[in-house]
Structures are given as C-alpha cells and as structure tokens.
Motif scaffolding. Sequence first.
Motif, PDB file in Angstrom:
ATOM      1  N   LYS B  64       0.755  -1.299   0.097  1.00  0.00           N
ATOM      2  CA  LYS B  64      -0.039  -0.196  -0.144  1.00  0.00           C
ATOM      3  C   LYS B  64       0.860   1.188   0.034  1.00  0.00           C
ATOM      4  CE  LYS B  64      -2.107   1.002   3.685  1.00  0.00           C
ATOM      5  NZ  LYS B  64      -3.161   1.069   4.837  1.00  0.00           N
ATOM      6  N   ASP B  65       1.979   1.292   0.783  1.00  0.00           N
ATOM      7  CA  ASP B  65       2.898   2.410   1.025  1.00  0.00           C
ATOM      8  C   ASP B  65       3.692   2.475  -0.419  1.00  0.00           C
ATOM      9  OD1 ASP B  65       1.908   3.273   3.358  1.00  0.00           O
ATOM     10  OD2 ASP B  65       3.967   2.882   4.429  1.00  0.00           O
ATOM     11  N   VAL B 104       1.823 -10.523 -10.010  1.00  0.00           N
ATOM     12  CA  VAL B 104       0.859 -10.914  -8.732  1.00  0.00           C
ATOM     13  C   VAL B 104      -0.581 -10.283  -8.918  1.00  0.00           C
ATOM     14  CG1 VAL B 104       2.857 -11.486  -7.163  1.00  0.00           C
ATOM     15  CG2 VAL B 104       1.564  -9.129  -7.047  1.00  0.00           C
ATOM     16  N   LEU B 105      -1.153 -10.575  -8.291  1.00  0.00           N
ATOM     17  CA  LEU B 105      -2.648 -10.039  -8.088  1.00  0.00           C
ATOM     18  C   LEU B 105      -2.683  -9.399  -6.641  1.00  0.00           C
ATOM     19  CD1 LEU B 105      -4.645 -12.805  -9.741  1.00  0.00           C
ATOM     20  CD2 LEU B 105      -4.476 -10.614 -10.768  1.00  0.00           C
ATOM     21  N   PHE B 106      -3.466  -8.374  -6.506  1.00  0.00           N
ATOM     22  CA  PHE B 106      -3.731  -7.599  -5.368  1.00  0.00           C
ATOM     23  C   PHE B 106      -5.124  -7.980  -4.837  1.00  0.00           C
ATOM     24  CE2 PHE B 106      -0.024  -5.872  -7.266  1.00  0.00           C
ATOM     25  CZ  PHE B 106       0.808  -5.663  -6.378  1.00  0.00           C
ATOM     26  N   VAL B 107      -5.211  -8.400  -3.575  1.00  0.00           N
ATOM     27  CA  VAL B 107      -6.646  -8.474  -3.111  1.00  0.00           C
ATOM     28  C   VAL B 107      -7.006  -7.598  -2.040  1.00  0.00           C
ATOM     29  CG1 VAL B 107      -8.249 -10.071  -1.792  1.00  0.00           C
ATOM     30  CG2 VAL B 107      -6.364 -11.225  -3.254  1.00  0.00           C
ATOM     31  N   THR B 108      -7.916  -6.635  -2.241  1.00  0.00           N
ATOM     32  CA  THR B 108      -8.125  -5.577  -1.187  1.00  0.00           C
ATOM     33  C   THR B 108      -9.230  -5.939   0.002  1.00  0.00           C
ATOM     34  OG1 THR B 108      -9.849  -4.822  -2.301  1.00  0.00           O
ATOM     35  CG2 THR B 108      -7.839  -3.925  -3.276  1.00  0.00           C
ATOM     36  N   GLY B 109      -9.153  -5.122   1.009  1.00  0.00           N
ATOM     37  CA  GLY B 109     -10.310  -5.411   1.984  1.00  0.00           C
ATOM     38  C   GLY B 109     -10.335  -6.572   2.666  1.00  0.00           C
ATOM     39  N   SER B 110      -8.996  -7.353   2.814  1.00  0.00           N
ATOM     40  CA  SER B 110      -9.117  -8.544   3.488  1.00  0.00           C
ATOM     41  C   SER B 110      -8.712  -8.250   5.020  1.00  0.00           C
ATOM     42  CB  SER B 110      -8.202  -9.500   3.012  1.00  0.00           C
ATOM     43  OG  SER B 110      -6.709  -9.052   3.405  1.00  0.00           O
ATOM     44  N   ASN B 111      -8.934  -9.437   5.898  1.00  0.00           N
ATOM     45  CA  ASN B 111      -8.822  -9.327   7.217  1.00  0.00           C
ATOM     46  C   ASN B 111      -7.480  -9.338   7.725  1.00  0.00           C
ATOM     47  OD1 ASN B 111      -8.681 -11.840   7.027  1.00  0.00           O
ATOM     48  ND2 ASN B 111     -10.583 -12.368   7.832  1.00  0.00           N
ATOM     49  N   VAL B 112      -6.599  -9.537   6.629  1.00  0.00           N
ATOM     50  CA  VAL B 112      -5.119  -9.701   7.126  1.00  0.00           C
ATOM     51  C   VAL B 112      -4.560  -8.477   6.788  1.00  0.00           C
ATOM     52  CG1 VAL B 112      -2.742 -10.739   6.244  1.00  0.00           C
ATOM     53  CG2 VAL B 112      -5.023 -11.870   5.823  1.00  0.00           C
ATOM     54  N   LEU B 113      -4.153  -7.907   8.144  1.00  0.00           N
ATOM     55  CA  LEU B 113      -3.540  -6.596   8.296  1.00  0.00           C
ATOM     56  C   LEU B 113      -1.974  -6.478   8.370  1.00  0.00           C
ATOM     57  CD1 LEU B 113      -5.998  -5.149  11.239  1.00  0.00           C
ATOM     58  CD2 LEU B 113      -6.011  -5.240   8.484  1.00  0.00           C
ATOM     59  N   GLY B 114      -1.646  -5.659   7.581  1.00  0.00           N
ATOM     60  CA  GLY B 114      -0.148  -5.205   7.387  1.00  0.00           C
ATOM     61  C   GLY B 114       0.377  -4.224   8.791  1.00  0.00           C
ATOM     62  N   GLY B 117      -2.099  -1.365   8.720  1.00  0.00           N
ATOM     63  CA  GLY B 117      -3.498  -1.462   8.623  1.00  0.00           C
ATOM     64  C   GLY B 117      -3.905  -2.413   7.302  1.00  0.00           C
ATOM     65  N   LYS B 118      -5.029  -2.000   6.901  1.00  0.00           N
ATOM     66  CA  LYS B 118      -5.807  -2.669   5.216  1.00  0.00           C
ATOM     67  C   LYS B 118      -4.523  -2.484   4.630  1.00  0.00           C
ATOM     68  CE  LYS B 118      -9.899  -3.358   6.671  1.00  0.00           C
ATOM     69  NZ  LYS B 118     -10.831  -4.695   6.239  1.00  0.00           N
ATOM     70  N   GLU B 119      -4.368  -3.895   3.919  1.00  0.00           N
ATOM     71  CA  GLU B 119      -3.518  -3.664   2.885  1.00  0.00           C
ATOM     72  C   GLU B 119      -4.069  -4.160   1.377  1.00  0.00           C
ATOM     73  OE1 GLU B 119      -0.511  -3.172   1.897  1.00  0.00           O
ATOM     74  OE2 GLU B 119       0.567  -2.580   3.652  1.00  0.00           O
ATOM     75  N   LEU B 120      -3.154  -4.241   0.366  1.00  0.00           N
ATOM     76  CA  LEU B 120      -3.319  -4.864  -0.765  1.00  0.00           C
ATOM     77  C   LEU B 120      -2.644  -5.893  -0.652  1.00  0.00           C
ATOM     78  CD1 LEU B 120      -2.551  -1.474  -2.858  1.00  0.00           C
ATOM     79  CD2 LEU B 120      -4.685  -2.684  -3.154  1.00  0.00           C
ATOM     80  N   VAL B 121      -3.130  -6.986  -0.599  1.00  0.00           N
ATOM     81  CA  VAL B 121      -2.284  -8.055  -0.200  1.00  0.00           C
ATOM     82  C   VAL B 121      -1.925  -8.961  -1.571  1.00  0.00           C
ATOM     83  CG1 VAL B 121      -1.986 -10.512   0.973  1.00  0.00           C
ATOM     84  CG2 VAL B 121      -3.375  -8.542   1.895  1.00  0.00           C
ATOM     85  N   PRO B 122      -0.441  -9.150  -1.924  1.00  0.00           N
ATOM     86  CA  PRO B 122      -0.042  -9.801  -2.932  1.00  0.00           C
ATOM     87  C   PRO B 122      -0.210 -11.160  -2.947  1.00  0.00           C
ATOM     88  CG  PRO B 122       1.567  -8.388  -2.024  1.00  0.00           C
ATOM     89  CD  PRO B 122       0.800  -8.739  -1.057  1.00  0.00           C
TER      90      PRO B 122
END
Lengths: 110, 156, 384
Positions: B64-65, B104-114, B117-122
Amino acid sequence: MRRSRCYLGAVALLLALAAVLTGRGRLAAAAHIERQLPEQRRLVAALQLTDLALWSEARYTRHPAMTDLFSPFQDHPGAMEHFPAGALFAPRWHTPETAIGIRRRDAEAR
Amino acid sequence: MRRSLLLLPLLLLVLAARSPAAEPPRPGKDERCAVCGMLVAPFPQWVAVLEFKDGRRFYFDGPKDMFVAFFDLPANIPGASIDQVSGVYVTEYYSTRLLPAAEVLFVTGSNVLGPMGKELVPVAGAEAAETFRRDHAGEKIMRFDGRQLVEVAPRP
Amino acid sequence: MHRVKILEYALAALLRRPGKSAAILTAYTLLVTVLCSVLLLTHALKTEAEQLLAEGPELVVQQTLAGRHDLIPERTAATIAAIPGVASVTPRIWGYYYDSLTKANYTLLAADPAASPLELVAGRLPENEGECAVGMGVAAARRIGVNDDLILIDAANVGTIFTVTGVFKAESRLFTEDLVVVPGEALRRFFAIPAGMATDLAVRVHNPGEIETIAAKVKRQLPATRPITRNDLLRTYRAVFDWRGGMMLALFASALLAFCILAWDKATGLNAGERREIGILKAVGWDTGDVLMLKFWEGLALSLLAFLLGYTLAFAMVFHWGVPVLGDVLRGWSVIFPDLHPVPHVDLYQMATLAFLTIVPFVASTVIPAWRAATSDPDEVMRQ
C-alpha cells in the motif's frame, strides 16, 4: 556511626555482587544467543524437534505438545502423576554395577 | 515425496523463466519505509521495493505504501519520475518471496492486516488469489499493469 | 545525618535481640532464595524453550483414531501440500522405546542425513542401515560412545544392532538427552510401521500469518486429524514453566504462606519490651514520626539484607552450582534427565515484583503495630 557504616558497606557489597552476577549473566545470555543458539536452532530444525527432552518418564511428559489432550489425566481427571506417591518417594536410580560392551566383529576392520 | 522431488527442478526452471531480473536484496536492519518512516526489516512478509534505473532502491513496509509513493512519485521521492522506475517488487503472501508487482494479483479489503493496517495483499496466481479472497474476506482483486491498479473481473 | 543516626539506632535495636533478628533474617533469606530460584529457573528454561522451539515445524498434523493418536497415511501429505502457503510436508517417524536394561525410556527418531554435518553432533548423523546417533543421556546410561554398538529389541522381539556414529554434544542436552536417531527406513522396520504410514506429518509454512488458516483448512479437509501449530507448542511450554502452574504453584504458595505467617506473627503485636521502648522514646522527646522512621529502618534493614542475600544465593545456585535442590524436584521420575545448566536469562521485572512483594509487606508489618503504640500516650504504654 560504626554500625550503620558496617551495614551500609555490607549492603553495598551485596548489591554490587548481585549486580555483577546479573550483569555477567546478561552478557552470557547475549553471547549464548549470538554463538550457540544458531547452531542449536539448526539442530532443532534438522531433526524437526517439537519438545524439550526433560521428562522421559511418560509420553505425555516427554512430548507435552504432541500428546492427546487428556492423557495426563488417565487415572482420573485432574490426577497428578501418581500423587501422592510420586511426590513423596524418590525414584530408584538404576545404575548397573557391571556393563557388557558388545561390538560387531568387523568393527576393528572398519 | 519422490514425485515432488522430481517436480522441484521443473518448478525452479519455470520460476527462473518467469522472473528474469534477480530478486532485489532483503532490506538492511536500519532501512526505513520511504512513505511512513517505519522500520522495514521487522516485517519481512510485507516488504515492497521500488528500483530505479540509476541503481537506487527504496523499501516500503507494505504494497500500500509502495503504491502511495508510486502514484505520486515526485511528492514522495524528490526528483523521481515514473520513467526512471526499473522494477516494482512486492512480497507474495503465500511464499514470502519478492516478486515483480506485475506478476501478482492484489486482494483488497481482507482481514489480513499489514504494519499499516488494511493492505493490498499480493498473491500469485488467479486461483490462489480467489482462495485468499474467500479465506480472508477480501473484496476486490486488482492487477498492476505497470502504471495503474485495475480491477480483475471476478470469475464466475 | 538525621537518617543515618536513626539507622544506627535501628541497627542497635536489632542487635539488642540477636537471636530473634538472626532467626528472622535466616527464614526471610531462605524464603527469598526458594522463590527467587524457582522464578529464575523457570524463566530461564521457558526463554530457552521458546527460542529453540521457534525453529520447530510450523505445523504438525496427527491422525486421530477413536480420540487417540494414530499412524497417518503418507498420502494425506499430498492433500496438505496442495493448500496454498504450504512450503513442504514431511512425514515423520518417531516413537518411544522402553529399555529394560537401564529402566529408561528413549525417544527414537528418524532423521534426514542430508542435514549433516551438524556442529552439535560429535561424529555424524547415521546414514546407513544399522547406524545411529544418540543423546548424551543414552550414551551415559548404556556406557557407549562413538563406534560402539547399541542393541535394541525391535517390534518382532529380535535384537537389532546399531553402531553409534555420533553423540549429541552437551550444548544440546536440553532437547537431545534421550534421543536415538536412526535412518528412516531402518526405524520403520524396527517399529514395524506399515509401508505408506508415518507417525505424523511436519508441515513447513512460509508466512507465519497464514499458519492458523492452514491449520483450519487441514482440519476441514481431513476431519480425523489434529493439527498442532507452533503457537500451540510454545503455549504448552509457557504453561509448563509458568509460575502459576503445577508444581511451581505448590512451591510458590507454600513459601508465600510461610512468609505470611512470619509477617502476621510480627504484625499481631509488639511484646511488652518493645512497647516500653517506644514509650520511653516518646517520653524523652521523640515524636511519632521519628518512632515510625526508626521502625521503618528496622524493617527495611532486615528485608534489604535478606532479599539481596537470597537473590545472590538463588542466582548462584541456579546458574553456577547446577541447580542443587530444585533440579531434583523438576526431575521427578525421569531416569534420563539432562544436567541443568540454564542460560542466565533474567527477567528483571519479575525480580522487581518479587522484591516489592516481599519487602513491602514485611516493612508494613513492622511499622503498623509500632504506629499503633506510638500514637497512644507514652505514660499509658510504659505503665502496661
């Protein structure tokens, strides 16, 4: 003033001793983390160990993390290991007086 | 077991073919995120990297950053522009390997926090991304086309 | 200066009753030593267990049958390996062996010889059939070393000869003491484990954040299994060595109880001599504050000395003298038990708590009855 000086001296001495012991202990622990721990962890990873080899008397004490959840309570729920006998009697220490060494005949050849 | 051993070199070959550029090095102990200023090394499974043509590397404590910086480069990294970027890397969630962001693909809004906080998880692969979205209550699946994040239409 | 004079007087007062003071000092020191050594030892072992086992498998999957641990079919490994995030699945073969010769239990474990060379093995890990590596406890119990033979009785009641190729070094005793490491196929034959079965599966996971999800998926896809995460493992050891659990609680509680009796005995009142002393001090012009200060210094002088003595003694016992008494308590019924040489990880916060929990009640139990006597009329106090 003699007594208080003696006392304060003794306390200062003990405090210094305790501080030196603790400080040296911390240094030793830091040195252990740096020097021995990586090799120990390599061994743990290589053998895939899951438990400390502290109590080998029963399988639920040897591998507390691996056993069925109820096994420490096989005698009855909440039972301590053979309580009170286990708490009162010292275990017999078996060290045989004689030992037989057995070797394969081709051991010398190798 | 034996079969997987046979598959291993094949897999390595495929992976080697897919990422021609070498993986960027892991961040140093004192490396800080170029956007939020947090230390990067304590979050190895979140590290993201921007590589520039002049050899400079900037580390981030999460994709995200990294995208915050990427979408507004001059504001975050003085004197930088998008054409100078030579590589965009993110840490793949399931394998914790640094992969080019386009792969990779990015998943938004998941409950896995970086760390932020909320992340675009690759996540690598459409199937794995869908699995991740299901497991971790994700919302959208996005793709990085080199300039923008675009939404991937959900599979039926 | 004023304070030093009061301390001087307090010390004189303590020395005026040398028997009582010495008895209290001894009991107090003993109590601190016991409590301190329990806390130091358990904290050190807990820290070491956490540091070491953090390198163990992220997930262990066991098969359960009728609520008990059973052999797991190796083909389930493929099911688990297909879950995203799983790096590798390795079937493990291990078990226990009761050695009637030494009346001890050994842990037999199959290991991958590819891990060799390991610095903590004197010699090498077994590579061929008929070879083994043993922990120091086994080596000592059977009086064997490298190149000697270890004979174990297998599942078919036939003696099997293993040549010792390596002995685990002393630095690893805490986790290898009772191990006998044997190549996988040899161990399978020894235990007569059917082909295609394993004791359990060790699963390695790349991302620590995903372990719980994978454990949940394993449980869902293979309902007859029990996945044990590394967190479960660490939690077990935290519980084993927690001062609030088990034997440690029993020790801790009885010691604290003894201390309470000591403090209560002091708090229930001063004897006539002490009351008269307070009365005289007040009559010659000490005010209540001075008397309380005197009693405060009396209590503090004793507690400080006792705590420092107790801590130093406990530290030396646990980390320098090989845990003399407590080690035997910990040992219990184990025949093979490693010599404890814990790494001195000291939790200063824990020690500060212990200091607070012993010094404050003791000082309070010295000051409070004196305060009651000091606030009453000196004439009345002396007359009693």
